[in-house]
Design an enzyme around this catalytic site. Structure first.
Site: not given
Length: 178
Positions: A47-49, A92
């Site tokens: 969900g937030d690489i 992000t």
């Protein structure tokens, strides 16, 4: 685990927008891809690489960090329909797909979009859509330029990961890397 090293964002910032040497970039992509695939095999979408969540140890090992977004996703899945958690995006903004920024539930293809953005930075030294979210870049019809020295088949695959439409992005990270 006590980690000694630096986040990938720190490694990239000292390079002043220059690409990593290809063997190093490909090794990072291979290891991050393996970590993401491992998480998927256990039913977890990160969900937030992004480069801040990839840690390079002093020994050269990689760790994908901050599965907090995935924990939030798992927790939200179990909330009754009339209850809601924080409605804001968990990813992000500079690495999130259009679908995540629009509030859709994340899936593996959203992680692949973010991972493709990271791969682009590794290979070119810059973000594919500098200082813009995916929504802004899509609205402006921006198209990233081919990183210097990247072959046609590799560029085609990288562009597949950067597609705006979720259903046109691959969902299998290992297959995409091959």
């Amino acid at each position: 685990e006590l980690l000694n090293g630096a986040p990938l964002s720190g490694v990239l910032s000292v390079r002043n927008a220059t690409a990593l040497p290809r063997p190093y970039a490909f090794a990072i992509m291979r290891d991050v891809g393996a970590a993401i695939s491992y998480a998927y095999s256990h039913g977890v979408v990160h969900g937030d690489i992004n480069p801040q969540n990839i840690f390079v140890t002093n020994d050269g090992d990689l760790r994908v960090l901050d599965f907090g977004a995935s924990n939030k996703l798992l927790r939200d899945r179990w909330l009754p329909d009339n209850e809601s958690a924080d409605p804001g995006p968990v990813a992000t903004p500079g690495y999130a797909s259009c679908q995540l920024l629009e509030g859709q539930k994340p899936d593996a293809r959203d992680d692949l979009f973010a991972f493709a953005c990271v791969a682009y930075v590794l290979l070119s030294g810059r973000h594919p859509f500098p200082n813009r979210t995916a929504l802004e870049a899509r609205a402006q019809r921006l198209r990233p330029r081919r990183p210097p020295g990247l072959g046609g088949p590799q560029w085609r695959v990288l562009r597949e990961g950067l597609r705006w439409e979720r259903d046109r992005r691959p969902s299998d990270v290992q297959k995409w890397l091959r």
